[in-house]
Design an enzyme around this catalytic site. Sequence first.
Site, PDB file in Angstrom:
ATOM      1  N   CYS A  46       0.870  -1.283   0.061  1.00 41.61           N
ATOM      2  CA  CYS A  46       0.097   0.060  -0.114  1.00 41.61           C
ATOM      3  C   CYS A  46       0.799   1.331  -0.012  1.00 41.61           C
ATOM      4  CB  CYS A  46      -0.937  -0.035   1.230  1.00 41.61           C
ATOM      5  SG  CYS A  46       0.012   0.060   2.721  1.00 41.61           S
ATOM      6  N   HIS A 190      -2.830   1.622   7.518  1.00 38.25           N
ATOM      7  CA  HIS A 190      -2.830   1.468   5.879  1.00 38.25           C
ATOM      8  C   HIS A 190      -2.722   2.758   5.459  1.00 38.25           C
ATOM      9  CE1 HIS A 190      -4.171  -0.472   2.421  1.00 38.25           C
ATOM     10  NE2 HIS A 190      -5.124   0.106   2.113  1.00 38.25           N
ATOM     11  N   ASN A 206      -8.626   4.251  -0.847  1.00 38.42           N
ATOM     12  CA  ASN A 206      -8.298   2.986  -0.425  1.00 38.42           C
ATOM     13  C   ASN A 206      -7.370   2.343  -1.633  1.00 38.42           C
ATOM     14  OD1 ASN A 206      -7.519   0.430   0.561  1.00 38.42           O
ATOM     15  ND2 ASN A 206      -9.191   0.251   1.897  1.00 38.42           N
TER      16      ASN A 206
END
Length: 423
Positions: A46, A190, A206
Amino acid sequence: MIDQEFPPTIENVGKKKNLSWKSFNDFPLFVEQSSQFPKQGKLGNCYWIAPLVAVYAAKPQQIQSLFQSHDSNFTTVRFCIDGDWQLITVDHHFPFNEEKQKVAYSKLVDGALWAMILEKAWAKLYGSYQQISAGFNRTTFKVLTGAPTNKFRTRDPNFKEIIYEIGALRFPVGANSKKQQMDNIFATNHAYSILKIEDNQIIVRNPWGLKNRDQHTLTLDEFKQRFASIECCYHFDGYQYQSEKVTSDVMEPVYFEIEIKTPGNYFFTINQKNKRWFRNKPHLKYVISPSQIQMIYGDTIMNQQNHQSNKELWINWNFNRPCKIYIICQIDWQNIAINEFIFNTYGPEFSQKRVQDIIKRNEDINNLGQIQFVQRDSEKEQEEEEKLNQNQEVVFQQQENAQIISSLPQQRERKSCGQCSIY
């Protein structure tokens, strides 16, 4: 055709033994008026995909400028590696899940290859896809732009002013979610991309790209509840970049003479090697060494930064007029075999050269300019914070082919990205 330096083998995938490779030679590099952003696959990166999306959303021309050549077999891209721009060539074979008939990692973007190629070039650089699991957002920003990155915590008293100033300047920005969330709408620990900052609205994305649930529009207060920090990439269109590799002894002063030709913001950076190079070389016991950088005008120290541990240590000055300055770099090397760094200047128009000493003069410093951006956290402080965020063990599970049986507000995203812990 196959890249013999990084062939489609199991070793170059890493631990995912159930994957094969598939050729994508017939796909375009980019498509016009693309409506999609890159999506993260079954790889804990990520820290790579979220900043990539942030740069693409804010500065699409910068992403396009990374591609130096492309044909049906090979593509060459340029990355800023530890402060030095380098060329990397890859073929068009990518890890593939035969059972699900899907690309395993980064996906096609509206049928185009560009995001998959950038991810593969990053994997080739470090030896396999597995080697690029987990990392820092700021590393990706540097690789893609060459520009320095600053971190701001949402708990800072002046965070509101900071984030709206960043939004007005339209810099690429990433966000790091908190280690605890009030519900399952946002993943913990995240990296997210910030797509827009405007009128008390912050749009975040996201990198998983979960079918109409990847983007969220938040008020500033909602954002501060969900996210622990942001990372801003100070990328300016049209800026020049010049670097030089230096080998020095412990605390040996290294001097650079910089002639500022055009007024504007300038950044001067000491870049040490990424720890990722030494993952398979524990015997070297590599650490980021304490460093110091100073800016001298005439006989006056105009700006100085010291850090106990920072891979990328920079100082900044917004010059109002042309002038000549000196930069002094010193590193207290903690490594037996590694005493090499790269110094770089980033700004509108300048010349840079290494010199043996500085020429001190009594110069008029009136109307010279001032510091605009101040570097915030050392790498050691950031690592300590991220270690706290990684105490909770999580499993990286891709929610694929899930049957949607509830209304949109009740849908759930994965609780955490697991391997993509930001570290």
